[in-house]
Scaffold this motif. Structure first.
Motif, short mmCIF file in Angstrom:
data_model
loop_
_atom_site.label_atom_id
_atom_site.label_comp_id
_atom_site.label_asym_id
_atom_site.label_seq_id
_atom_site.Cartn_x
_atom_site.Cartn_y
_atom_site.Cartn_z
N ASN A 80 -19.29 19.39 -1.82
CA ASN A 80 -19.09 19.29 -0.37
C ASN A 80 -17.77 19.93 0.07
O ASN A 80 -17.67 20.46 1.18
N TRP A 83 -18.33 23.60 0.60
CA TRP A 83 -19.21 23.84 1.74
C TRP A 83 -18.50 23.63 3.06
O TRP A 83 -18.89 24.20 4.08
N TYR A 89 -21.90 26.00 5.77
CA TYR A 89 -22.71 25.30 6.76
C TYR A 89 -22.99 26.22 7.96
O TYR A 89 -22.09 26.90 8.45
#
Length: 212
Positions: A80, A83, A89
């Motif tokens: 995460n 990202w 994203y």
């Protein structure tokens, strides 16, 4: 690990325990096993491939710094951070590899199982296990499965490279447009300053002539 608790998965596990091998389990193509072991490599296949592509292709120091800081977490399935720190994203250029890479991995690993090149991953694997080691542990230490995982990771890197090159070109073009807009703003401000100075000089000259 709900995918490992179904009847077919339990039958495979019992067969492997009884025969000491998972080569000839009754259910070879379970989605849970294929996806976890080879499809996404515990969710880190795309991320690890993206990090490698960044380190190999990108010359941006900031992007490389983010990639280096994300290597260790990504190996354990924690991606995460990358990202969020990196424009992943809502990036349409990276949507296709996200969809293609798992499909390619599953198809190739299924063919390898059908050709009896690798055993089936049936043993439970702890959450947080590095993605490249999941097939190795899930097959109870099969070097063929480990080799297949390495091959898939390398293939995934080659799949994502063209998309990342396009992404780099787009980011470069955006930076050029921003720089051009900034230069126009600066030049406009510069012209405005020059005009003010000229007006001020004209007023001073007019005032001197008027006093004379």
């Amino acid at each position: 690990m709900s995918g490992q608790n179904g009847g077919a998965a339990t039958a495979n596990f019992n067969y492997a325990l009884t025969h000491g091998s998972s080569w000839n389990v009754p259910f070879k193509y379970l989605g849970s096993n294929l996806v976890q072991s080879y499809g996404t490599l515990s969710g880190a296949a795309f991320t690890v491939s993206l990090i490698i592509a960044i380190l190999l292709l990108d010359r941006n120091k900031q992007n490389k710094l983010v990639a280096k800081a994300s290597i260790f977490p990504a190996l354990f399935g924690v991606f995460n951070g990358l990202w969020v720190a990196f424009p992943v994203y809502l990036n349409p250029l990276l949507v296709l590899p996200v969809l293609v890479i798992p499909l390619v991995n599953i198809v190739i690993s299924s063919l390898a199982i059908a050709l009896h090149l690798i055993p089936v991953s049936v043993y439970p694997v702890l959450a947080g296990t590095p993605g490249v080691l999941i097939p190795y542990i899930g097959t109870n230490g099969s070097w063929q499965a480990l080799l297949m995982t390495i091959i898939l990771v390398i293939l995934d890197v080659y799949i994502i490279m063209p998309f990342y090159k396009i992404n780099m070109n787009v980011q470069k073009r955006i930076a050029e447009i921003d720089a051009l807009q900034d230069s126009r703003v600066i030049s406009f401000k510069g012209r405005k300053k020059i005009i003010k100075e000229e007006l001020g000089n004209n007023e001073k000259t007019y005032a001197k002539n008027a006093t004379k």
